[in-house]
Design a protein around this motif. Structure first.
Motif, PDB file in Angstrom:
ATOM      1  N   GLU A 198     -38.400  95.756 136.378  1.00  0.00           N
ATOM      2  CA  GLU A 198     -37.097  95.127 136.683  1.00  0.00           C
ATOM      3  C   GLU A 198     -35.985  95.608 135.763  1.00  0.00           C
ATOM      4  OE1 GLU A 198     -36.903  92.311 139.205  1.00  0.00           O
ATOM      5  OE2 GLU A 198     -38.598  93.621 139.671  1.00  0.00           O
ATOM      6  N   TYR A 199     -35.974  96.885 135.420  1.00  0.00           N
ATOM      7  CA  TYR A 199     -34.990  97.363 134.434  1.00  0.00           C
ATOM      8  C   TYR A 199     -33.595  97.583 135.029  1.00  0.00           C
ATOM      9  CZ  TYR A 199     -36.570 101.770 136.508  1.00  0.00           C
ATOM     10  OH  TYR A 199     -36.915 102.742 137.385  1.00  0.00           O
ATOM     11  N   ILE A 200     -33.485  97.729 136.373  1.00  0.00           N
ATOM     12  CA  ILE A 200     -32.147  97.910 136.963  1.00  0.00           C
ATOM     13  C   ILE A 200     -31.430  96.556 136.977  1.00  0.00           C
ATOM     14  CG2 ILE A 200     -30.840  98.532 139.045  1.00  0.00           C
ATOM     15  CD1 ILE A 200     -32.168 100.987 137.931  1.00  0.00           C
ATOM     16  N   VAL A 201     -30.220  96.520 136.409  1.00  0.00           N
ATOM     17  CA  VAL A 201     -29.479  95.265 136.328  1.00  0.00           C
ATOM     18  C   VAL A 201     -28.432  95.174 137.444  1.00  0.00           C
ATOM     19  CG1 VAL A 201     -28.033  93.803 134.842  1.00  0.00           C
ATOM     20  CG2 VAL A 201     -29.788  95.276 133.827  1.00  0.00           C
ATOM     21  N   ASP A 202     -27.746  96.283 137.702  1.00  0.00           N
ATOM     22  CA  ASP A 202     -26.646  96.217 138.658  1.00  0.00           C
ATOM     23  C   ASP A 202     -26.236  97.637 139.061  1.00  0.00           C
ATOM     24  OD1 ASP A 202     -24.679  95.050 140.226  1.00  0.00           O
ATOM     25  OD2 ASP A 202     -23.224  94.868 138.585  1.00  0.00           O
ATOM     26  N   ARG A 203     -25.585  97.713 140.205  1.00  0.00           N
ATOM     27  CA  ARG A 203     -25.002  98.984 140.650  1.00  0.00           C
ATOM     28  C   ARG A 203     -23.606  98.714 141.175  1.00  0.00           C
ATOM     29  NH1 ARG A 203     -28.889 102.932 141.748  1.00  0.00           N
ATOM     30  NH2 ARG A 203     -30.995 102.100 141.637  1.00  0.00           N
ATOM     31  N   VAL A 204     -22.697  99.683 140.980  1.00  0.00           N
ATOM     32  CA  VAL A 204     -21.378  99.543 141.586  1.00  0.00           C
ATOM     33  C   VAL A 204     -20.984 100.892 142.197  1.00  0.00           C
ATOM     34  CG1 VAL A 204     -20.085 100.009 139.449  1.00  0.00           C
ATOM     35  CG2 VAL A 204     -19.031  98.640 141.232  1.00  0.00           C
ATOM     36  N   ASP A 205     -20.413 100.817 143.406  1.00  0.00           N
ATOM     37  CA  ASP A 205     -19.967 102.044 144.076  1.00  0.00           C
ATOM     38  C   ASP A 205     -18.668 102.541 143.448  1.00  0.00           C
ATOM     39  OD1 ASP A 205     -22.059 101.970 145.834  1.00  0.00           O
ATOM     40  OD2 ASP A 205     -20.932 100.939 147.416  1.00  0.00           O
ATOM     41  N   VAL A 206     -18.565 103.843 143.264  1.00  0.00           N
ATOM     42  CA  VAL A 206     -17.323 104.447 142.762  1.00  0.00           C
ATOM     43  C   VAL A 206     -16.871 105.525 143.738  1.00  0.00           C
ATOM     44  CG1 VAL A 206     -17.751 103.872 140.357  1.00  0.00           C
ATOM     45  CG2 VAL A 206     -18.602 106.041 141.271  1.00  0.00           C
ATOM     46  N   HIS A 207     -15.638 106.004 143.575  1.00  0.00           N
ATOM     47  CA  HIS A 207     -14.989 106.799 144.634  1.00  0.00           C
ATOM     48  C   HIS A 207     -14.367 108.056 144.053  1.00  0.00           C
ATOM     49  CE1 HIS A 207     -14.948 102.446 145.323  1.00  0.00           C
ATOM     50  NE2 HIS A 207     -15.394 102.784 146.499  1.00  0.00           N
ATOM     51  N   TYR A 208     -15.023 109.178 144.138  1.00  0.00           N
ATOM     52  CA  TYR A 208     -16.383 109.467 144.612  1.00  0.00           C
ATOM     53  C   TYR A 208     -16.982 110.500 143.678  1.00  0.00           C
ATOM     54  CZ  TYR A 208     -14.508 107.361 148.838  1.00  0.00           C
ATOM     55  OH  TYR A 208     -13.924 106.505 149.718  1.00  0.00           O
ATOM     56  N   ASN A 209     -18.278 110.629 143.717  1.00  0.00           N
ATOM     57  CA  ASN A 209     -18.974 111.691 142.989  1.00  0.00           C
ATOM     58  C   ASN A 209     -18.589 111.715 141.514  1.00  0.00           C
ATOM     59  OD1 ASN A 209     -18.445 112.831 146.004  1.00  0.00           O
ATOM     60  ND2 ASN A 209     -20.516 113.278 145.278  1.00  0.00           N
ATOM     61  N   VAL A 210     -19.067 110.699 140.823  1.00  0.00           N
ATOM     62  CA  VAL A 210     -18.733 110.521 139.417  1.00  0.00           C
ATOM     63  C   VAL A 210     -19.443 111.563 138.556  1.00  0.00           C
ATOM     64  CG1 VAL A 210     -20.521 108.722 139.335  1.00  0.00           C
ATOM     65  CG2 VAL A 210     -18.850 108.885 137.483  1.00  0.00           C
ATOM     66  N   GLY A 211     -18.705 112.053 137.559  1.00  0.00           N
ATOM     67  CA  GLY A 211     -19.295 112.956 136.569  1.00  0.00           C
ATOM     68  C   GLY A 211     -19.550 112.185 135.289  1.00  0.00           C
ATOM     69  N   HIS A 212     -18.593 112.274 134.364  1.00  0.00           N
ATOM     70  CA  HIS A 212     -18.759 111.513 133.129  1.00  0.00           C
ATOM     71  C   HIS A 212     -18.495 110.038 133.359  1.00  0.00           C
ATOM     72  CE1 HIS A 212     -19.376 114.297 129.775  1.00  0.00           C
ATOM     73  NE2 HIS A 212     -18.790 115.188 130.545  1.00  0.00           N
ATOM     74  N   THR A 213     -19.151 109.248 132.538  1.00  0.00           N
ATOM     75  CA  THR A 213     -18.769 107.846 132.428  1.00  0.00           C
ATOM     76  C   THR A 213     -18.858 107.498 130.959  1.00  0.00           C
ATOM     77  OG1 THR A 213     -19.147 105.616 133.217  1.00  0.00           O
ATOM     78  CG2 THR A 213     -21.104 106.950 132.811  1.00  0.00           C
ATOM     79  N   GLN A 214     -17.964 106.630 130.529  1.00  0.00           N
ATOM     80  CA  GLN A 214     -17.920 106.290 129.111  1.00  0.00           C
ATOM     81  C   GLN A 214     -17.503 104.831 128.985  1.00  0.00           C
ATOM     82  OE1 GLN A 214     -19.067 107.306 125.932  1.00  0.00           O
ATOM     83  NE2 GLN A 214     -18.024 109.247 126.301  1.00  0.00           N
ATOM     84  N   ALA A 215     -18.236 104.096 128.162  1.00  0.00           N
ATOM     85  CA  ALA A 215     -17.872 102.707 127.882  1.00  0.00           C
ATOM     86  C   ALA A 215     -17.116 102.654 126.560  1.00  0.00           C
ATOM     87  CB  ALA A 215     -19.115 101.835 127.821  1.00  0.00           C
ATOM     88  N   THR A 216     -16.351 101.575 126.385  1.00  0.00           N
ATOM     89  CA  THR A 216     -15.484 101.491 125.214  1.00  0.00           C
ATOM     90  C   THR A 216     -16.285 101.538 123.917  1.00  0.00           C
ATOM     91  OG1 THR A 216     -15.463  99.117 125.740  1.00  0.00           O
ATOM     92  CG2 THR A 216     -13.472 100.365 126.196  1.00  0.00           C
ATOM     93  N   LEU A 217     -15.926 102.542 123.090  1.00  0.00           N
ATOM     94  CA  LEU A 217     -16.507 102.782 121.767  1.00  0.00           C
ATOM     95  C   LEU A 217     -18.016 103.047 121.803  1.00  0.00           C
ATOM     96  CD1 LEU A 217     -13.652 101.799 121.074  1.00  0.00           C
ATOM     97  CD2 LEU A 217     -14.591 100.614 119.117  1.00  0.00           C
ATOM     98  N   ALA A 218     -18.511 103.495 122.977  1.00  0.00           N
ATOM     99  CA  ALA A 218     -19.953 103.679 123.147  1.00  0.00           C
ATOM    100  C   ALA A 218     -20.523 104.788 122.271  1.00  0.00           C
ATOM    101  CB  ALA A 218     -20.271 103.973 124.609  1.00  0.00           C
TER     102      ALA A 218
END
Ligand code: RUQ
Ligand code: CUA
Ligand code: CA
Length: 611
Positions: free
Chosen positions: A402-422
Motif C-alpha cells: 500500500e505504498y501509493i498514497v495519491d496521484r494527480v493528473d498534470v498537463h502534460y508529459n511532466v519532466g522535472h518535478t520539485q517540492a519546496t526546499l526538497a
C-alpha cells in the motif's frame, strides 16, 4: 469566453489508454509500451482537481496586491539561456536573469568590450541550453549566496550571485561533452559537480568510439575550475550527492555504450554510479591521476582504493535524487515503471552493489524525477502517464503493497518535478511544481508551438491539490525554491559608489592621445553630467558612466543612437565601454529606463567631427 476546445486539434481517442493498458500488462510489455509512448506522446484529457471549488483553489494562490510571495522559484530558462524567477504561490513572473544570452536592459553582455560579453564570446557564444539550477548550501540548508546553472549545448556552467541576481562567472569545463546534471556537494557546498552527458574520447582528438568515456567534474564552487574529474563508463546523466559530503551519484542510461537509440536500450539494466569523494581525494594525494587538458583526471580502474560503485537500475534510468535524510538515493526508471531505492550506507558494505537496492516500487509509466516533502513521502513525475504520483518511502522499503498514497493528473508529459526546499535537509513540504513539457491547448494559441506549462500543486495534506498553472518559455527543465524570508536579507538595495565612480559634478571629457578620449559621465534624475561632448571621427572613446542615485530602483541607462551602445546602471553602479567613433555627425544619447516625468528629456549629444 472562448470555448477553447473549438481551437484544438482533436485529442487522441485513447484517453488514459496507457495507464489502463499498463494495468493489464506484464512488466516487460509495459516497458515496451512506455517506450512507444515516449515517442508518440500519450494524450490525456484536461481535468480540474475534482473535489475542490475553483474559488478555494484561487484563494490559495492569491497574494494581495503589494504583498510578497512566500517563495522564490528559480526556473531554468532552457534554450533561452536564462534563469526565470517566479514568485510562488501567485505564479508571478519577477525577473529573467540572463546567463548565456545578452540582455540590454541590465547591460548584460550586450556590447563587445564588456566583461560579460567577452566571457560569453570566449566560452561558446550567446545562447545556452540551461537545465538545472542549483543553490549553495551551508549545513544542508540554502544560504542564499549562489545559484549555478549548466549549459548543455556548450559544455558550460555559470554562477549567479543572489545578492544582485547577476551572473558573475561563466566557464567552459575542460574534457567534458555537454554539461548536463549539476549538483552541489551537500551539506556545505564543498564542490559543485557537473556531468558530461555525452561520452567521447578524452582528450578530444580523432573520433574513436571504442575509447569513449564520460566525466563527472568536481568544480571549485567559486572559480568553477575543476579540482579534479572522474572518468565514468557509459554516460553520466543526472546527479545528486549524499548529505554528508562523501558520495556523488549519477544515473547512467547507456551502459551498453551504444551510439544509436536501438543500441542504448539493449540491456534491461543500466546503473546509478556512486563515486566515493573521499576515496577520490585520497587517490589525488597518492598521485593516482593523469593530467589531461590541465585537469587531474582519475580513472577509477587505475586507483589502489575502490572509488566507483555501479548499482544496477532498470532501464535507461533518468532522475537521481537523494532523500532529505540522506538515507536513500533513488533512480527513476524512465523505461521501467519503477523507482529504484538504494540505501546509501550499504553501498560499500555489501558484497554485490545490487544488495544495496532495498526497494523497487512500481509507480507508473515513464518515471523521470523524484522529489520529497520531508514527511517520508516521495513524489515521482510520470512522463507517459502525465501524472505526479505520491508514494511512501518507508512502506515501499518495508514491502507494504500500500505504498501509493495519491496521484494527480498534470498537463502534460511532466519532466522535472520539485517540492519546496526538497534538495535541502529541511523541505517545507508545502508546494510542488510540475514542469510539463507540453501544454497543448492550455493557453491562448501562439502558432504551432505552444508555451511550456508549470503546474503548482499543494502537497501540505494527504491528498495533492492541483492549484494553478502558468506558462513559460521553452523549456523550463527544472526549478529550485528559496523561502522569501531566507533570501530577502541577502538582496542588495543599492550599489555602493566604488573607487572608479564618477562623482557628482565631475563629468568631463579628456583627450589622452591623438585619437583617444575618455568621457566621464554621471546620471541622475533627469540629466546627464554632460549635455553634449565632442570627439573626432576615428577616436577611441572610453565612456565611463556612474548612476549617482542613492535610491533603490532608480535605474538609468545610457544608449547612443546608432552606435549599438547601452550602458545600464543600477543605483550607485559604474560601468565603462570603449568604442570607436567611426561615424561622423550628431548622435543623441538617451536614458533607457523610465526614471522620472522628465525621462524623455534625459538625453544629450555626442558630436563626431569628421576628420
Ligand atoms: S533533464 S526532464 Cu535535462 Cu533535467 Cu530530466
Ligand atoms: Cu534616467 Cu530615464
Ligand atoms: Ca540502456
Amino acid at each position: 469566453m472562448f470555448d477553447h476546445d473549438d481551437y484544438t486539434r482533436p485529442a487522441d481517442a485513447g484517453d488514459r489508454w496507457s495507464r489502463m493498458a499498463f494495468a493489464g500488462l506484464s512488466r516487460s510489455g509495459a516497458m515496451l509500451l512506455a517506450l512507444a509512448a515516449l515517442v508518440v506522446f500519450a494524450v490525456t484529457c484536461r481535468s480540474a482537481t475534482p473535489d475542490d471549488d475553483a474559488g478555494d483553489l484561487a484563494a490559495s494562490t492569491y497574494v494581495p496586491v503589494g504583498e510578497w510571495d512566500a517563495y522564490y522559484a528559480f526556473l531554468s530558462g532552457g534554450q533561452s539561456g536564462s534563469v526565470f524567477v517566479y514568485g510562488l504561490p501567485s505564479g508571478r513572473f519577477i525577473r529573467q536573469i540572463p546567463v548565456f544570452e545578452p540582455r540590454a536592459a541590465y547591460g548584460y553582455a550586450n556590447m563587445p568590450g564588456t566583461e560579460a560579453y567577452e566571457r560569453l564570446a570566449a566560452t561558446g557564444g550567446f545562447w545556452g541550453d540551461t537545465h538545472h539550477p542549483i543553490l549553495s548550501e551551508t549545513g544542508g540548508d540554502y544560504d542564499g549566496r549562489f545559484l549555478w546553472i549548466n549549459d548543455k549545448a556548450n559544455g558550460r556552467i555559470a554562477r549567479i550571485e543572489l545578492d544582485t541576481f547577476e551572473t558573475v562567472e561563466v566557464k567552459r569545463i575542460p574534457n567534458l561533452y555537454g554539461t548536463h546534471g549539476v549538483a552541489v556537494v551537500s551539506p556545505d557546498t564543498s564542490y559543485v559537480i557537473a556531468n558530461g552527458e555525452f561520452e567521447g574520447e578524452i582528450p578530444r582528438r580523432d573520433p574513436e568510439p571504442e575509447g569513449y568515456r564520460s566525466i563527472m567534474a568536481f568544480l571549485d564552487p567559486i572559480s568553477l575550475d575543476p579540482r579534479f574529474e572522474v572518468l565514468l563508463p557509459g554516460n553520466a546523466d543526472i546527479n545528486d550527492t549524499s548529505k554528508d559530503g562523501r558520495w556523488a551519484f549519477t544515473t547512467i542510461y547507456n551502459l551498453e555504450r551504444g551510439l544509436t537509440v536501438e543500441e542504448m536500450i539493449q540491456r534491461d539494466e543500466d546503473a546509478i554510479a556512486a563515486i566515493d569523494i573521499h576515496a577520490a581525494e585520497r587517490a589525488l594525494e597518492r598521485g593516482e591521476y593523469a593530467e589531461i587538458g590541465g585537469v587531474r583526471v582519475i580513472d577509477p580502474e587505475q586507483t589502489t582504493e575502490k572509488l566507483l560503485y555501479l548499482i544496477p537500475v532498470p532501464k535507461n534510468p533518468h532522475g537521481c535524487d537523494v532523500d532529505p535524510t540522506g538515507t536513500y538515493v533513488m533512480g527513476s526508471g524512465k523505461l521501467s515503471p519503477t523507482v529504484t531505492v538504494i540505501e546509501i550506507a550499504k553501498i560499500d558494505q555489501v558484497e554485490s552493489p545490487r544488495l544495496a537496492v532495498v526497494a523497487e516500487p512500481e509507480v507508473g509509466l515513464g518515471p523521470l524525477h523524484t522529489t520529497f516533502d520531508g514527511r517520508g513521502n516521495a513524489y515521482t513525475s510520470l512522463f507517459v502517464d502525465s501524472q505526479i504520483v505520491k508514494w511512501n518511502i518507508a512502506k515501499a522499503v518495508a514491502g507494504d503493497p500500500e505504498y501509493i498514497v495519491d496521484r494527480v493528473d498534470v498537463h502534460y508529459n511532466v519532466g522535472h518535478t520539485q517540492a519546496t526546499l526538497a534538495e535541502t535537509m529541511h523541505p517545507t513540504g508545502e508546494y510542488l511544481l510540475s514542469l510539463n513539457k507540453l501544454s497543448k491547448d492550455m493557453f491562448l494559441p501562439v502558432g504551432p508551438t505552444m508555451p511550456e506549462n508549470q503546474e503548482l500543486i499543494d502537497i501540505s495534506g494527504e491528498r495533492m491539490r492541483l492549484l494553478s498553472s502558468f506558462p513559460s518559455e521553452p523549456e523550463p527543465h527544472d526549478v529550485v525554491f528559496m523561502r522569501a524570508e531566507d533570501l530577502i536579507p541577502h538582496v542588495i538595495q543599492t550599489e555602493e559608489l566604488g573607487p572608479d565612480a564618477v562623482a557628482d559634478g565631475e563629468s568631463r571629457i579628456e583627450r589622452v592621445g591623438p585619437d583617444e578620449v575618455h568621457v566621464y559621465m554621471t546620471a541622475i534624475r533627469s540629466k546627464y553630467g554632460l549635455s553634449s561632448f565632442t570627439v573626432k571621427q576615428g577616436d577611441r572613446v572610453t565612456l565611463r558612466a556612474t548612476n549617482v542615485e542613492t535610491i533603490r530602483d532608480m535605474s538609468h541607462g545610457l544608449a547612443i543612437d546608432s552606435y549599438g551602445i547601452n550602458i545600464a546602471l543600477d543605483p550607485g553602479q559604474t560601468r565603462e565601454v570603449t568604442f570607436v567613433a567611426d561615424k561622423p555627425g550628431t548622435y543623441w544619447y538617451y536614458c533607457t529606463w523610465f526614471c522620472s516625468a522628465l525621462h524623455l528629456e534625459m538625453r544629450g549629444r555626442m558630436l563626431v567631427e569628421p576628420r
